[in-house]
Design a protein around this motif. Structure first.
Motif, PDB file in Angstrom:
ATOM      1  N   ASP A   1       0.572  -1.289  -0.174  1.00 48.50           N
ATOM      2  CA  ASP A   1       0.272  -0.081  -0.195  1.00 48.50           C
ATOM      3  C   ASP A   1       0.944   1.397  -0.041  1.00 48.50           C
ATOM      4  O   ASP A   1       0.348   2.371  -0.501  1.00 48.50           O
ATOM      5  CB  ASP A   1      -0.878  -0.412   1.132  1.00 48.50           C
ATOM      6  CG  ASP A   1      -1.690   0.782   1.042  1.00 48.50           C
ATOM      7  OD1 ASP A   1      -3.179   0.457   0.204  1.00 48.50           O
ATOM      8  OD2 ASP A   1      -2.147   1.400   1.978  1.00 48.50           O
ATOM      9  N   ARG A   2       2.517   1.025   0.265  1.00 42.73           N
ATOM     10  CA  ARG A   2       2.949   2.503   0.675  1.00 42.73           C
ATOM     11  C   ARG A   2       3.805   2.805  -0.818  1.00 42.73           C
ATOM     12  O   ARG A   2       3.800   3.986  -0.944  1.00 42.73           O
ATOM     13  CB  ARG A   2       4.163   1.961   1.631  1.00 42.73           C
ATOM     14  CG  ARG A   2       3.586   1.539   2.962  1.00 42.73           C
ATOM     15  CD  ARG A   2       4.473   1.828   4.037  1.00 42.73           C
ATOM     16  NE  ARG A   2       5.841   0.606   4.180  1.00 42.73           N
ATOM     17  CZ  ARG A   2       5.471   0.004   4.633  1.00 42.73           C
ATOM     18  NH1 ARG A   2       4.889  -0.482   5.999  1.00 42.73           N
ATOM     19  NH2 ARG A   2       6.761  -1.240   4.353  1.00 42.73           N
ATOM     20  N   ILE A   3       3.613   1.583  -1.687  1.00 38.07           N
ATOM     21  CA  ILE A   3       3.617   1.969  -2.748  1.00 38.07           C
ATOM     22  C   ILE A   3       3.185   2.205  -4.041  1.00 38.07           C
ATOM     23  O   ILE A   3       3.524   2.098  -5.216  1.00 38.07           O
ATOM     24  CB  ILE A   3       5.066   0.956  -3.352  1.00 38.07           C
ATOM     25  CG1 ILE A   3       5.012  -0.350  -3.491  1.00 38.07           C
ATOM     26  CG2 ILE A   3       6.774   1.021  -1.923  1.00 38.07           C
ATOM     27  CD1 ILE A   3       5.234  -1.181  -4.241  1.00 38.07           C
TER      28      ILE A   3
ATOM     29  N   GLU B   1      11.901   1.401   3.883  1.00 41.63           N
ATOM     30  CA  GLU B   1      12.487   0.781   5.376  1.00 41.63           C
ATOM     31  C   GLU B   1      14.346   1.159   5.841  1.00 41.63           C
ATOM     32  O   GLU B   1      14.825   1.408   6.529  1.00 41.63           O
ATOM     33  CB  GLU B   1      12.621  -0.438   5.538  1.00 41.63           C
ATOM     34  CG  GLU B   1      11.079  -0.811   5.236  1.00 41.63           C
ATOM     35  CD  GLU B   1      10.606  -1.924   5.212  1.00 41.63           C
ATOM     36  OE1 GLU B   1      11.458  -2.935   5.509  1.00 41.63           O
ATOM     37  OE2 GLU B   1       9.411  -2.288   5.709  1.00 41.63           O
ATOM     38  N   LEU B   2      14.733   0.509   4.582  1.00 44.91           N
ATOM     39  CA  LEU B   2      16.613   1.187   4.757  1.00 44.91           C
ATOM     40  C   LEU B   2      16.571   2.138   4.473  1.00 44.91           C
ATOM     41  O   LEU B   2      18.238   2.406   5.600  1.00 44.91           O
ATOM     42  CB  LEU B   2      16.918  -0.036   3.464  1.00 44.91           C
ATOM     43  CG  LEU B   2      18.644   0.042   3.211  1.00 44.91           C
ATOM     44  CD1 LEU B   2      19.153  -1.353   4.264  1.00 44.91           C
ATOM     45  CD2 LEU B   2      19.732  -1.295   2.336  1.00 44.91           C
TER      46      LEU B   2
ATOM     47  N   ILE C   1      19.354   6.225   8.344  1.00 45.30           N
ATOM     48  CA  ILE C   1      19.244   7.668   9.291  1.00 45.30           C
ATOM     49  C   ILE C   1      18.969   7.146  10.771  1.00 45.30           C
ATOM     50  O   ILE C   1      19.679   8.259  11.950  1.00 45.30           O
ATOM     51  CB  ILE C   1      18.235   8.273   9.013  1.00 45.30           C
ATOM     52  CG1 ILE C   1      18.464   8.633   7.581  1.00 45.30           C
ATOM     53  CG2 ILE C   1      17.616   9.603   9.776  1.00 45.30           C
ATOM     54  CD1 ILE C   1      19.422   9.670   6.507  1.00 45.30           C
ATOM     55  N   GLU C   2      18.585   6.509  11.574  1.00 46.74           N
ATOM     56  CA  GLU C   2      18.114   6.432  12.579  1.00 46.74           C
ATOM     57  C   GLU C   2      19.230   5.629  13.269  1.00 46.74           C
ATOM     58  O   GLU C   2      19.490   5.581  13.969  1.00 46.74           O
ATOM     59  CB  GLU C   2      17.107   4.711  12.507  1.00 46.74           C
ATOM     60  CG  GLU C   2      16.030   5.795  12.545  1.00 46.74           C
ATOM     61  CD  GLU C   2      14.682   4.241  12.806  1.00 46.74           C
ATOM     62  OE1 GLU C   2      15.197   2.358  12.955  1.00 46.74           O
ATOM     63  OE2 GLU C   2      13.459   4.015  12.467  1.00 46.74           O
ATOM     64  N   HIS C   3      20.620   5.355  12.571  1.00 48.53           N
ATOM     65  CA  HIS C   3      21.859   5.255  13.218  1.00 48.53           C
ATOM     66  C   HIS C   3      22.742   5.520  12.950  1.00 48.53           C
ATOM     67  O   HIS C   3      23.885   5.361  12.602  1.00 48.53           O
ATOM     68  CB  HIS C   3      22.528   3.209  12.546  1.00 48.53           C
ATOM     69  CG  HIS C   3      21.352   1.948  12.949  1.00 48.53           C
ATOM     70  ND1 HIS C   3      20.211   2.538  12.672  1.00 48.53           N
ATOM     71  CD2 HIS C   3      21.068   1.647  13.937  1.00 48.53           C
ATOM     72  CE1 HIS C   3      19.633   1.172  13.310  1.00 48.53           C
ATOM     73  NE2 HIS C   3      21.103   0.537  14.055  1.00 48.53           N
ATOM     74  N   GLY C   4      22.393   6.907  12.332  1.00 47.68           N
ATOM     75  CA  GLY C   4      23.574   7.874  12.928  1.00 47.68           C
ATOM     76  C   GLY C   4      23.452   8.759  11.341  1.00 47.68           C
ATOM     77  O   GLY C   4      24.664   9.361  11.005  1.00 47.68           O
ATOM     78  N   GLY C   5      23.289   7.819   9.316  1.00 43.30           N
ATOM     79  CA  GLY C   5      23.837   8.098   8.878  1.00 43.30           C
ATOM     80  C   GLY C   5      22.793   9.732   8.559  1.00 43.30           C
ATOM     81  O   GLY C   5      21.554   9.347   9.227  1.00 43.30           O
TER      82      GLY C   5
ATOM     83  N   THR D   1      12.050  -2.500  -4.063  1.00 43.48           N
ATOM     84  CA  THR D   1      12.535  -1.357  -3.890  1.00 43.48           C
ATOM     85  C   THR D   1      12.662  -0.090  -3.327  1.00 43.48           C
ATOM     86  O   THR D   1      13.364   0.407  -2.677  1.00 43.48           O
ATOM     87  CB  THR D   1      13.352  -1.511  -5.329  1.00 43.48           C
ATOM     88  OG1 THR D   1      12.232  -1.329  -6.344  1.00 43.48           O
ATOM     89  CG2 THR D   1      14.823  -2.268  -6.260  1.00 43.48           C
ATOM     90  N   LEU D   2      11.187   0.015  -4.050  1.00 41.26           N
ATOM     91  CA  LEU D   2      10.405   1.451  -4.003  1.00 41.26           C
ATOM     92  C   LEU D   2      10.464   0.919  -2.260  1.00 41.26           C
ATOM     93  O   LEU D   2      10.178   1.709  -1.669  1.00 41.26           O
ATOM     94  CB  LEU D   2       9.595   0.852  -4.129  1.00 41.26           C
ATOM     95  CG  LEU D   2       9.778   1.619  -5.535  1.00 41.26           C
ATOM     96  CD1 LEU D   2       8.378   1.507  -6.909  1.00 41.26           C
ATOM     97  CD2 LEU D   2      10.745   2.530  -6.340  1.00 41.26           C
ATOM     98  N   ASP D   3       9.978   0.244  -1.394  1.00 41.74           N
ATOM     99  CA  ASP D   3       9.579  -0.378  -0.039  1.00 41.74           C
ATOM    100  C   ASP D   3      11.166  -0.562   0.921  1.00 41.74           C
ATOM    101  O   ASP D   3      11.391  -0.292   1.823  1.00 41.74           O
ATOM    102  CB  ASP D   3       8.206  -0.774   0.025  1.00 41.74           C
ATOM    103  CG  ASP D   3       7.738  -0.887   1.585  1.00 41.74           C
ATOM    104  OD1 ASP D   3       7.384  -0.510   1.943  1.00 41.74           O
ATOM    105  OD2 ASP D   3       8.370  -1.684   2.190  1.00 41.74           O
TER     106      ASP D   3
END
Length: 346
Positions: free
Chosen positions: A79-81, A301-302, A307-311, A294-296
């Motif tokens: 549904d997200r894509i 998700e990735l 970002i959550e881990h400092g990127g 790829t899109l989701d």
């Protein structure tokens, strides 16, 4: 013996010997609702080449657990894509249709009919094969849209062709397109895609080249998929002239508890963030069309995990899709495999 006119009870045969080209991708559900997802997942996960588990045990797991839990979760991801206002709905179906239409328009030959199909979902392979035969195709080229060969992808598409042909009194001549993991045009298109992304987003601290995974046991049993992926990655790295520190080949989408091909994409990208890499660029060269994986899985998700881990910056490079470069790859491979049946020029 005199040659007489065709009798009235003579069977009807195709009036023109044409060639059919069928492009086949993995598949897609008809919608994101639970019923559509359950139907799609049942077909996909019932394939013996996809899940190599004893049938009785897998039947219990699939019908008792997975099909009661997974449809809702997978439906939310789709549904997200999903293309809400588009009749295709699925990005994968839309892109594959556009690819087939582009090939047909480019070649524009009365002797060639181009169609597309999905291994799982609609339009189904058997239906599209019959459509080609009904249109007068006595020769068919089947093109699984997988650059790297795997039994769970390429082979299962070929299986459907052979199954369809089993009860045919008059079978068409057939060709199946081999993998093109090291095709120069394919590598050139991938490299150009990376260069365009670098020009747009800047050179990243690391490029992650993510392939769909398979269980390690499939590779040990003789599946060449890992070798094909690694050759694609090596040729791409050589074309880009990047070093080992900035280029990483990984595998995504593992399922179940047994070991899959490694290194895993999600763990690798999180590790890069923990190492202080601020900008990661990700591409999935094993997919010729953007889809859920790829899109989701990657771009949503990735991206969030990094970002959550400092990127700080995550750049996803789209698949070749129906871009000019992507279409040239598909068309060049089609031309190679149609030679002698339909001689074409781009």
């Amino acid at each position: 013996m005199p040659i007489n006119q065709t009798p009235a009870d003579h069977p009807i045969f195709p009036g023109q010997a044409r060639t059919g080209l069928l492009l086949v991708n993995l598949g897609t559900p008809d919608g994101t609702d639970k019923k559509s997802m359950r139907r799609y997942l049942k077909q996909f996960l019932s394939d013996r080449r996809v899940i190599e588990v004893p049938r009785l045990l897998w039947w219990v797991i699939l019908n008792g657990i997975i099909l009661n839990v997974r449809p809702k979760k997978s439906g939310a991801a789709y549904d997200r894509i999903w293309l809400k206002d588009d009749p295709d709905g699925s990005p994968l179906r839309k892109i594959t249709r556009l690819q087939a239409e582009h090939v047909a328009k480019t070649f524009n030959s009365d002797n060639l009919i181009v169609e597309y199909a999905m291994r799982y979902g609609q339009p189904a392979i058997d239906r599209q094969l019959q459509k080609l035969q009904d249109a007068g195709c006595s020769r068919i080229v089947l093109m699984p849209l997988y650059p790297q060969y795997a039994a769970s992808t390429t082979a299962t598409v070929n299986d459907e062709l052979y199954k369809w042909a089993l009860d045919k009194r008059w079978q068409p001549a057939v060709r199946t397109v081999p993998p093109w993991h090291d095709h120069p045009g394919y590598i050139k298109a991938l490299a150009a895609s990376v260069k365009a992304a670098v020009k747009k987003h800047g050179k990243p601290d690391a490029l992650v080249v993510s392939f769909h995974g398979i269980p390690k046991s499939y590779f040990v049993a003789g599946d060449p998929y890992h070798c094909h992926c690694m050759k694609t990655a090596r040729l791409l790295k050589e074309a880009l002239k990047w070093d080992n520190d900035s280029f990483h080949a990984t595998f995504q989408s593992r399922f179940g508890s047994e070991p899959w091909l490694q290194p895993y994409t999600d763990i690798s990208v999180v590790d890069l963030a923990k190492q202080g890499k601020k900008h990661v660029m990700v591409m999935a060269p094993g997919f010729v069309a953007d889809c859920l994986e790829t899109l989701d899985e990657l771009d949503i998700e990735l991206h969030e995990e990094f970002i959550e881990h400092g990127g700080e910056k995550f750049s996803y490079i789209p698949c070749l899709n129906d871009s000019a470069a992507g279409m040239k790859v598909i068309e060049d491979i089609a031309i190679d495999n149609l030679k002698g049946w339909v001689d074409l020029k781009r």
